[in-house]
Design a protein around this motif. Structure first.
Motif, mmCIF file in Angstrom:
data_model
loop_
_atom_site.group_PDB
_atom_site.id
_atom_site.type_symbol
_atom_site.label_atom_id
_atom_site.label_comp_id
_atom_site.label_asym_id
_atom_site.label_seq_id
_atom_site.Cartn_x
_atom_site.Cartn_y
_atom_site.Cartn_z
ATOM 1 N N SER A 196 0.851 -1.188 0.000
ATOM 2 C CA SER A 196 0.000 0.000 0.000
ATOM 3 C C SER A 196 0.891 1.245 0.000
ATOM 4 O O SER A 196 1.767 1.374 0.866
ATOM 5 N N PRO A 197 0.682 2.148 -0.953
ATOM 6 C CA PRO A 197 -0.216 2.036 -2.107
ATOM 7 C C PRO A 197 0.251 0.961 -3.077
ATOM 8 O O PRO A 197 1.372 0.451 -2.958
ATOM 9 N N VAL A 198 -0.606 0.606 -4.030
ATOM 10 C CA VAL A 198 -0.279 -0.419 -5.012
ATOM 11 C C VAL A 198 0.178 0.256 -6.302
ATOM 12 O O VAL A 198 -0.545 1.076 -6.874
ATOM 13 N N TYR A 199 1.400 -0.091 -6.722
ATOM 14 C CA TYR A 199 1.896 0.349 -8.021
ATOM 15 C C TYR A 199 1.916 -0.858 -8.962
ATOM 16 O O TYR A 199 2.456 -1.916 -8.601
ATOM 17 N N VAL A 200 1.334 -0.696 -10.135
ATOM 18 C CA VAL A 200 1.330 -1.748 -11.152
ATOM 19 C C VAL A 200 2.016 -1.210 -12.399
ATOM 20 O O VAL A 200 1.762 -0.079 -12.812
#
Length: 435
Positions: free
Chosen positions: A282-286
Motif C-alpha cells: 500500500s499504495p499499489v503500483y502496477v
C-alpha cells in the motif's frame, strides 16, 4: 308654501359619456394582438417540434451476446432527420426483461419497452447514429424484436442477427459485470476546453526494471503454451471463445509474453491472473508493457481488472471507451474520465502495433489514482480527490478507499470489440517501478 316648495332642488351631475374608439381602430388593435400571440405561439410550436421531431426514416441495428438466462444488447439507431431528443420503442417477442441499461433510460410495461436518450446524447444530426446498450434476462429463447418505432414513427432497416459464443458457455456463477451507464457512441469532435491539470507525481520517473517489486515477471520461466506457475487462466462469470496463451514469437523483453485473443461479446472474455501479493502493499503500483492490434472501439472494453475487497469484491477495471483509455469502477459504473467530449479528450488512445508501458498507482488511504503511459501522466486518468470537471467529478461522487487483492490481465468486451493483446514485464510494488 307647500312642503315640496321647501325642498331645495340639487343640481344633477352631468353623466360622463365614454368615448368609443372608432370601429376601425378597435379592429387594428385586435389584429395587432393576434399577430403578436400568433408569432409567440408559432415560436413555441417550432421549438416543441424541434425537441420531439419525428424522423423522416430510421434504421436500427441490434446485436446481442447471450449466456444461459442472460444477455447484453448493443443497439444502434440511425435517423435521416435531425433530432433533439429521441425515444426508441419495441415489444419483447419472448418475455425478455431488462435489468440495467447504459447511455439511455429504459422503462418496461409488460412486454412494451421504451429507451429514451440520456442527457448527453439526445442531439442527433441528420443521417447520424446513436448507440446504447443494456443487460437483460431471457428464458426459452432470445429472439430480437420484430419492429421498432423512433419518436412514434416505424423504423425500417430490420434487425441484426443476435450473436452467441461459438463454444458452449458455462452458467454464470457470480453476478454479471456491470457496464457503463454513460456511453456516447459517437466519437467526440468538440474542441476541449482548458481544464485544471491534476497533480502529477512523481515528476522524475524511475529507471525501470524490478526495483523493490514484490512481484516482477517477464514470462521467461514459462515453458509451454498454456500460462502456468505464476499465472492462471480465469474466465469469471462465463467462458466462450476468448483464449490466453504464452507466445514465444512476440516479446517486449526476452523471448516470451502473454498473448490474449479477445473476442467481442460479454461471454468471450478471458484473463490471466498473476500470483502477486497485491494486498500486501500500500499504495499499489502496477507496471506492465502491452501491445495490441486493433484500435479501441466506442464501446466499453477492459484489459486490466483488480478485485477491490473494500467495494464488495467488485472490480476496478482499466480499458477503453470512445476510442481512449479509461478506468471503470464496476460497483457503480463510474468512469475516469467522464464520458463527455471534453472528458474523453483528457485521455489518450492506446497506440496499436507497438509496445507501450502502462503504470498505475492506486492509493487506498487517500482514495487516489494516477496513471502513466510511457512515463507521462495521462491527465484524464487521475483521481486526486480534488474534483476536476469532466475528469474525476463523477468518480468522486462517493467515498472510495480501495483495498486491491489481485491482478488480472486479459480482455472483456461488453458489446462490440475484438482485439489481440500481448503483455510482458509485469511488476507490482509499494513504490513506483518505472518503465
Amino acid at each position: 308654501m307647500s312642503h315640496l316648495d321647501d325642498t331645495v332642488a340639487r343640481p344633477q351631475r352631468p353623466v360622463a359619456r365614454r368615448r368609443r374608439r372608432p370601429r376601425g381602430a378597435r379592429v387594428a388593435v385586435l389584429t395587432a394582438v393576434a399577430a403578436v400571440l400568433g408569432t409567440a405561439l408559432a415560436g413555441l410550436a417550432g421549438e416543441a417540434g424541434a425537441m420531439a421531431a419525428a424522423p423522416a426514416s430510421c434504421a436500427v441495428t441490434w446485436r446481442t451476446s447471450s449466456w444461459p438466462g442472460g444477455f447484453t444488447a448493443d443497439v444502434s439507431v440511425t435517423s435521416s432527420a435531425a433530432l433533439h431528443g429521441w425515444t426508441l420503442s419495441w415489444t419483447w417477442p419472448a418475455g425478455q426483461h431488462v435489468t440495467q441499461a447504459w447511455s439511455s433510460t429504459v422503462t418496461e410495461s409488460g412486454s412494451s419497452v421504451t429507451a429514451a436518450n440520456a442527457a448527453w446524447n439526445g442531439d442527433l444530426a441528420a443521417g447520424g447514429s446513436v448507440g446504447f446498450g443494456f443487460q437483460g434476462t431471457w428464458a426459452g429463447s432470445n429472439p430480437a424484436p420484430a419492429s421498432f418505432t423512433l419518436n412514434g414513427v416505424a423504423c425500417g432497416g430490420g434487425t441484426g442477427t443476435p450473436t452467441t459464443p461459438s463454444s458452449p458457455v458455462q452458467t454464470p456463477t457470480q453476478t454479471a459485470s456491470q457496464t457503463p451507464s454513460q456511453t456516447p457512441s459517437q466519437t467526440p469532435t468538440q474542441t476541449p476546453t482548458e481544464q485544471p491539470t491534476p497533480t502529477q507525481t512523481p515528476t522524475t520517473p524511475p529507471a525501470g526494471g524490478c526495483g523493490a517489486a514484490v512481484f516482477c515477471d517477464g514470462l521467461e520461466s514459462q515453458t509451454g503454451t498454456t500460462p502456468s506457475g505464476s499465472w492462471t487462466v480465469v474466465t469469471p462469470n462465463c467462458s466462450g471463445s476468448g483464449r490466453a496463451s504464452v507466445d514465444a514469437s512476440v516479446a517486449h523483453g526476452g523471448s516470451r509474453s502473454l498473448r490474449v485473443d479477445g473476442v467481442a461479446g460479454y461471454c468471450n472474455h478471458v484473463f490471466v491472473q498473476a500470483a502477486a501479493p497485491v494486498s500486501s502493499v500500500s499504495p499499489v503500483y502496477v507496471r506492465f508493457w502491452v501491445r495490441h492490434s486493433t484500435a479501441q472501439p466506442a464501446s466499453h472494453t477492459t484489459f486490466l481488472a483488480m478485485k477491490d475487497s473494500a467495494d464488495g469484491n467488485r472490480d476496478l477495471r482499466m480499458g477503453g471507451q470512445n476510442g481512449a483509455l479509461q478506468w471503470n469502477r464496476e460497483s457503480d459504473d463510474a468512469t475516469l474520465p467522464a464520458q463527455s467530449p471534453v472528458g474523453v479528450a483528457q485521455s489518450t488512445p492506446l497506440p496499436t502495433g507497438s509496445w507501450h508501458c502502462v503504470e498505475a498507482e492506486v492509493d487506498g488511504s487517500a482514495g487516489a489514482l494516477t496513471t502513466w503511459l510511457d512515463g507521462s501522466v495521462v491527465p484524464g486518468l487521475v483521481a486526486d480527490r480534488t474534483p476536476t470537471p469532466d475528469v474525476d467529478s463523477q468518480w468522486d461522487n462517493r467515498a472510495w478507499s480501495p483495498r486491491l487483492t489481485d491482478l488480472r490481465l486479459g480482455w472483456e468486451s461488453y458489446g462490440e470489440g475484438s482485439d489481440t493483446l500481448w503483455f510482458d514485464d509485469v511488476a507490482v510494488s509499494a513504490q513506483r517501478v518505472g518503465c
